[in-house]
Each structure stands twice: as structure tokens, then as C-alpha cells.
Design a protein around this motif. Structure first.
Motif, PDB file in Angstrom:
ATOM      1  N   ASP A   1       1.357   9.478  -2.248  1.00 41.95           N
ATOM      2  CA  ASP A   1       0.879  10.441  -1.476  1.00 41.95           C
ATOM      3  C   ASP A   1       0.563  10.507   0.094  1.00 41.95           C
ATOM      4  OD1 ASP A   1      -1.153   8.919  -2.269  1.00 41.95           O
ATOM      5  OD2 ASP A   1      -2.624  10.885  -2.120  1.00 41.95           O
ATOM      6  N   MET A   2       0.739   9.152   0.559  1.00 38.11           N
ATOM      7  CA  MET A   2       0.405   8.888   1.976  1.00 38.11           C
ATOM      8  C   MET A   2       1.481   8.172   2.783  1.00 38.11           C
ATOM      9  SD  MET A   2      -3.564   7.717   1.696  1.00 38.11           S
ATOM     10  CE  MET A   2      -4.848   8.559   0.788  1.00 38.11           C
ATOM     11  N   ARG A   3       1.783   8.475   3.931  1.00 40.12           N
ATOM     12  CA  ARG A   3       2.482   7.720   4.840  1.00 40.12           C
ATOM     13  C   ARG A   3       1.692   6.422   5.455  1.00 40.12           C
ATOM     14  NH1 ARG A   3       7.033   9.461   2.805  1.00 40.12           N
ATOM     15  NH2 ARG A   3       5.189   9.364   1.259  1.00 40.12           N
ATOM     16  N   VAL A   4       2.055   5.242   4.846  1.00 42.25           N
ATOM     17  CA  VAL A   4       1.769   4.041   5.304  1.00 42.25           C
ATOM     18  C   VAL A   4       2.839   3.218   5.732  1.00 42.25           C
ATOM     19  CG1 VAL A   4       0.324   2.000   4.351  1.00 42.25           C
ATOM     20  CG2 VAL A   4       0.226   4.148   3.115  1.00 42.25           C
ATOM     21  N   ASN A   5       2.788   2.955   7.315  1.00 40.63           N
ATOM     22  CA  ASN A   5       3.794   2.107   8.074  1.00 40.63           C
ATOM     23  C   ASN A   5       3.072   1.280   9.041  1.00 40.63           C
ATOM     24  OD1 ASN A   5       6.528   3.487   7.219  1.00 40.63           O
ATOM     25  ND2 ASN A   5       5.047   5.508   7.640  1.00 40.63           N
TER      26      ASN A   5
ATOM     27  N   TYR B   1       0.809  -1.217   0.221  1.00 44.89           N
ATOM     28  CA  TYR B   1       0.047  -0.050   0.103  1.00 44.89           C
ATOM     29  C   TYR B   1       0.868   1.130   0.049  1.00 44.89           C
ATOM     30  CZ  TYR B   1      -4.415  -2.363   0.850  1.00 44.89           C
ATOM     31  OH  TYR B   1      -5.748  -3.217   0.347  1.00 44.89           O
ATOM     32  N   ALA B   2       2.205   1.269   0.705  1.00 44.92           N
ATOM     33  CA  ALA B   2       2.848   2.294   0.597  1.00 44.92           C
ATOM     34  C   ALA B   2       3.310   2.695  -0.829  1.00 44.92           C
ATOM     35  CB  ALA B   2       4.113   2.071   1.552  1.00 44.92           C
ATOM     36  N   LYS B   3       3.746   1.596  -1.589  1.00 44.26           N
ATOM     37  CA  LYS B   3       4.177   1.853  -2.926  1.00 44.26           C
ATOM     38  C   LYS B   3       2.862   2.389  -3.667  1.00 44.26           C
ATOM     39  CE  LYS B   3       6.626  -1.720  -4.430  1.00 44.26           C
ATOM     40  NZ  LYS B   3       6.944  -3.063  -4.967  1.00 44.26           N
ATOM     41  N   ALA B   4       1.736   1.940  -3.607  1.00 43.71           N
ATOM     42  CA  ALA B   4       0.641   2.202  -4.505  1.00 43.71           C
ATOM     43  C   ALA B   4       0.041   3.694  -3.899  1.00 43.71           C
ATOM     44  CB  ALA B   4      -0.587   1.229  -4.092  1.00 43.71           C
TER      45      ALA B   4
ATOM     46  N   THR C   1       7.890   5.918   4.533  1.00 42.05           N
ATOM     47  CA  THR C   1       6.780   5.088   4.202  1.00 42.05           C
ATOM     48  C   THR C   1       7.023   3.787   3.805  1.00 42.05           C
ATOM     49  OG1 THR C   1       4.623   5.097   3.117  1.00 42.05           O
ATOM     50  CG2 THR C   1       6.236   5.702   1.825  1.00 42.05           C
ATOM     51  N   GLY C   2       6.312   2.781   3.984  1.00 38.62           N
ATOM     52  CA  GLY C   2       6.500   1.254   3.940  1.00 38.62           C
ATOM     53  C   GLY C   2       7.309   0.715   4.810  1.00 38.62           C
ATOM     54  N   THR C   3       7.425   1.098   6.192  1.00 40.40           N
ATOM     55  CA  THR C   3       8.512   0.616   7.133  1.00 40.40           C
ATOM     56  C   THR C   3       7.747  -0.317   8.181  1.00 40.40           C
ATOM     57  OG1 THR C   3       8.611   2.609   8.326  1.00 40.40           O
ATOM     58  CG2 THR C   3       9.969   2.367   6.531  1.00 40.40           C
ATOM     59  N   ILE C   4       8.099  -1.023   9.003  1.00 47.01           N
ATOM     60  CA  ILE C   4       7.729  -1.510  10.163  1.00 47.01           C
ATOM     61  C   ILE C   4       8.667  -1.013  11.440  1.00 47.01           C
ATOM     62  CG2 ILE C   4       8.532  -3.899   9.380  1.00 47.01           C
ATOM     63  CD1 ILE C   4       6.473  -4.904  11.485  1.00 47.01           C
TER      64      ILE C   4
END
Length: 230
Positions: free
Chosen positions: A175-179, A169-172, A218-221
Motif C-alpha cells: 500500500d506504500m511506495r518504498v524505493n 519492505y516494498a513487498k511487505a 515500488t521496490g526500486t533503486i
């Protein structure tokens, strides 16, 4: 003022996250499946209750409409989850698997599908998925880690899936921060009060990601000490 929605907010990590974010100045929607427990929790903390069953498409859609009509959303925290059937892994059934994956994995898809259109109106759109080090291949294969001492195929694999969903979802959604956040082995009723961390310590990573104001990776855990290996 930042507006945040937390699923499974009537107890445990969700409740403590709500408490801390309200204290930090967020307007917090506290979502719960059980209306009585959810309203009681929201009243205790000064949050706003919204009825939401993460396993039900219509319930999620209704909650998204309620929040959009009330002014929108900046931060979505997908916290609700279950550990599912325990005991001998050989006795697990496909029904057990579907139950866990519906609550822990499909719910993230439901919530993202319903709330991304609402988040797009925010200047700091943020999604925080509560995953777990129990889903980290590195941790479960490290004999020095507590995660390696447990055999919970459904819960652990579901959290691996949550982490991968986060990355995708971070890649898709550039425009958002998804972590994703790993609370660590935290003392809650989820594990009958066992764990190394207090509930406040367990929410450190969640609160950190929820208060970045739309900035950062974005895209991290992450856990409370930094990036978690996958």
C-alpha cells in the motif's frame, strides 16, 4: 500539502533535499541529532526541527509521536548515515562494523517500525531510503565505474543491506511506495568535498522519489538517470 521528514537534514544531501522540497511546497520536518545545528538549519530554510537520533529507539519513537500529533506524515526520507572507520580494511573491528550497521542499516528498521503507523494515515505514503551505488554488486565489479576503485567494506556492504531492506519492505508494504535513491559520487563534507556531482545533482533521485505523490514503481533503486542495477 505534503508533509515530509528527512533524517540527517542539518547538512549535505539532507539539507539540500529539505531546501528543494520546501521550495516545491512540502512541509518539511528536518531531523538531526544535534539540536543546535538542527534548529539552525531549519530556521535557515523555513523547515520544522525535530530532534532525532536514528541510533536510539526512544528518540525515534518520540519523534514519531511528535509528528503524528502535529498532523501526520506523507513522506519519510531515511538519509542519515556514516562511512565509519577508514583505512586498512584488515584493521576493521567488529565494533567498527556494529557502529556503521547501527547507523546505516538498523536505523532504517527503527524508522520504518516507528513511522509506518503514522504513514498509514496518509493517502500517498512514501518511504525513500538513501542508498548508494557503492552497494551495487554490478557497479563495484565494473572497472569503468568509480565505485569499483574504492575498498570500504563496512559502508559498501551497509548500503547493499539498505537496498535489500528497501526491496523487502516494498513487498511487505504494497500500500506504500518504498524505493531507494543513489545520489552518486557527490561533493559533500561526507567525502571531504570530492565527487563528480554537485549537491543539487546528488539530490535529484531523492527529490524525484519524494515527489511522485504515491504513484510509480515500488521496490526500486534509482539514480538521477534511471534504475540502478543491483
Amino acid at each position: 500539502m505534503t508533509t515530509t521528514l528527512i533524517t540527517g537534514a542539518n547538512k549535505g544531501l539532507g539539507y539540500e533535499t529539505a531546501r528543494r522540497l520546501i521550495e516545491a511546497g512540502h512541509t518539511v520536518w528536518m531531523a538531526a541529532r544535534d539540536e543546535q545545528r538542527g534548529r539552525t538549519a531549519a530556521d535557515e530554510l523555513g523547515g520544522s526541527f525535530v530532534q532525532l537520533d536514528v541510533t536510539d529507539d526512544q528518540s525515534v519513537a518520540d519523534a514519531a509521536e511528535t509528528i503524528a500529533n502535529a498532523g501526520g506524515l506523507d513522506v519519510l526520507i531515511n538519509n542519515a548515515g556514516i562511512h565509519g572507520a577508514l583505512g586498512d580494511p584488515i584493521q576493521l573491528t567488529a565494533a567498527d562494523a556494529l557502529d556503521v550497521y547501527n547507523t546505516n542499516v538498523a536505523s532504517v528498521v527503527r524508522m520504518t517500525h516507528a513511522f509506518v503507523p503514522v504513514l498509514r494515515d496518509s493517502s500517498i505514503p512514501t518511504i525513500v531510503n538513501v542508498s548508494s551505488g557503492m552497494g551495487s554488486f554490478t557497479f563495484v565489479l565494473d572497472p569503468e565505474r568509480v565505485e569499483s576503485s574504492l575498498i570500504m567494506p563496512l559502508y559498501q556492504s551497509s548500503k547493499s543491506a539498505v537496498t535489500m531492506l528497501t526491496v523487502q519492505y516494498a513487498k511487505a508494504l504494497p500500500d506504500m511506495r518504498v524505493n531507494a535513491a543513489d545520489p552518486g559520487y557527490t561533493k559533500t563534507d561526507f567525502n571531504e568535498g570530492h565527487g563528480h556531482f554537485t549537491v543539487q545533482e546528488g539530490t535529484d533521485a531523492i527529490v524525484e522519489l519524494a515527489t511522485r505523490e504515491g504513484s510509480g514503481p515500488t521496490g526500486t533503486i534509482i539514480d538521477r538517470t534511471g534504475v540502478v542495477p543491483f
